[in-house]
Design a protein around this motif. Sequence first.
Motif, short mmCIF file in Angstrom:
data_model
loop_
_atom_site.label_atom_id
_atom_site.label_comp_id
_atom_site.label_asym_id
_atom_site.label_seq_id
_atom_site.Cartn_x
_atom_site.Cartn_y
_atom_site.Cartn_z
N PHE A 128 -17.76 1.00 -28.61
CA PHE A 128 -18.21 2.37 -28.75
C PHE A 128 -17.35 3.25 -27.85
N SER A 129 -17.39 4.53 -28.13
CA SER A 129 -16.60 5.46 -27.32
C SER A 129 -17.53 6.37 -26.54
N PHE A 130 -17.05 6.84 -25.42
CA PHE A 130 -17.81 7.76 -24.58
C PHE A 130 -16.83 8.64 -23.82
N TYR A 131 -17.34 9.73 -23.29
CA TYR A 131 -16.51 10.64 -22.52
C TYR A 131 -16.80 10.46 -21.03
N VAL A 132 -15.78 10.63 -20.23
CA VAL A 132 -15.94 10.54 -18.78
C VAL A 132 -15.99 11.96 -18.20
N PRO A 133 -16.55 12.12 -17.00
CA PRO A 133 -16.58 13.45 -16.39
C PRO A 133 -15.18 14.03 -16.24
N ARG A 134 -15.09 15.34 -16.33
CA ARG A 134 -13.79 16.04 -16.25
C ARG A 134 -13.03 15.68 -14.97
N MET A 135 -13.78 15.46 -13.89
CA MET A 135 -13.17 15.13 -12.61
C MET A 135 -12.37 13.83 -12.67
N LEU A 136 -12.79 12.90 -13.55
CA LEU A 136 -12.13 11.60 -13.66
C LEU A 136 -11.07 11.57 -14.75
N GLN A 137 -10.84 12.69 -15.44
CA GLN A 137 -9.87 12.69 -16.54
C GLN A 137 -8.43 12.87 -16.05
N ASN A 138 -8.25 13.34 -14.85
CA ASN A 138 -6.91 13.46 -14.27
C ASN A 138 -6.41 12.05 -13.93
N ARG A 139 -5.36 11.59 -14.59
CA ARG A 139 -4.93 10.19 -14.43
C ARG A 139 -4.47 9.87 -13.02
N ILE A 140 -3.82 10.81 -12.33
CA ILE A 140 -3.36 10.55 -10.97
C ILE A 140 -4.56 10.51 -10.01
N GLY A 141 -5.49 11.45 -10.17
CA GLY A 141 -6.70 11.44 -9.36
C GLY A 141 -7.51 10.17 -9.57
N TYR A 144 -6.33 7.30 -10.61
CA TYR A 144 -5.54 6.20 -10.03
C TYR A 144 -5.81 6.10 -8.53
N TYR A 145 -5.78 7.24 -7.83
CA TYR A 145 -6.03 7.23 -6.39
C TYR A 145 -7.47 6.82 -6.07
N MET A 146 -8.42 7.24 -6.90
CA MET A 146 -9.81 6.85 -6.68
C MET A 146 -9.96 5.33 -6.80
N VAL A 147 -9.36 4.75 -7.85
CA VAL A 147 -9.44 3.30 -8.03
C VAL A 147 -8.73 2.58 -6.89
N LEU A 148 -7.60 3.12 -6.45
CA LEU A 148 -6.87 2.52 -5.33
C LEU A 148 -7.72 2.51 -4.06
N ILE A 149 -8.42 3.60 -3.80
CA ILE A 149 -9.30 3.68 -2.62
C ILE A 149 -10.43 2.65 -2.74
N ILE A 150 -10.98 2.50 -3.94
CA ILE A 150 -12.04 1.51 -4.15
C ILE A 150 -11.51 0.10 -3.93
N LEU A 183 0.82 -1.21 0.00
CA LEU A 183 0.00 0.00 0.00
C LEU A 183 0.86 1.26 0.00
N ALA A 184 1.93 1.25 0.79
CA ALA A 184 2.83 2.42 0.84
C ALA A 184 3.47 2.67 -0.52
N ILE A 185 3.87 1.59 -1.21
CA ILE A 185 4.47 1.73 -2.55
C ILE A 185 3.44 2.30 -3.53
N LEU A 186 2.21 1.77 -3.49
CA LEU A 186 1.18 2.24 -4.41
C LEU A 186 0.80 3.69 -4.15
N LEU A 187 0.79 4.10 -2.87
CA LEU A 187 0.48 5.48 -2.54
C LEU A 187 1.59 6.45 -2.96
N ALA A 188 2.85 6.00 -2.84
CA ALA A 188 4.00 6.87 -3.13
C ALA A 188 4.36 6.90 -4.61
N LEU A 189 3.85 5.94 -5.37
CA LEU A 189 4.25 5.82 -6.78
C LEU A 189 4.03 7.09 -7.60
#
Length: 198
Positions: free
Chosen positions: A143-156, A158-164, A14-20
């Motif tokens: 098919f293609s679709f767009y995600v909300p702007r809030m989820l387009q930040n790759r680091i954000g 990544y952290y959201m998926v890690l929390i899930i 977890l520490a490695i994944l958080l610090a990456l």
Amino acid sequence: MKMKLEIVIPGVILAILLALPLVVDSRAVFNLLTHILVVSIFAMSYDILLGYTGIISFGHALFFGSGAYFIGLILKNAGPSLVNVFIGLAASILFGLIVALIIGTLSLRVRDTYYAMVTLAFGELFYIAALKLRVFTGGEDGFSFYVPRMLQNRIGFYYMVLIIVIAVYLLLRTFISSPTGKVLQAIRENERRAEALG
């Protein structure tokens, strides 16, 4: 010693994944890690079925894929907003429950290899349906679709998926330690005895 390792090893990972994100700045690495984290949720859920209950299912990807399709379809047709993401999550959970109820009612009447074959048949049925319903799924091209702007930040993201992933891990660990989890393990060890005990 064993108890210490059970705490230390996940803590180090977890520490490695958080610090990456502080060390690595590569879009490809974050895409790969996010995919690994998503698939780890799939693996943990399958571990409940195979590892703890001892039931072999070839249709497990049906629920995983249909949930992703539901969210994608809602984002494509209703627009990329965070509300639509939650509506897609609710719709995919509801769909998964209904499909699980139908498949469970039909497939739990059989055991062992027959159960595995029934789940494989349902998985293939939904795969063929996804290919044939091109209007909704886009067929083999997808098919293609767009995600909300809030989820387009790759680091954000990544952290959201890690929390899930952490939340799912803790939830499943609590579930396995519960009386219901012990019943699942009893089914794996001796199904007839577990059935006789009620």
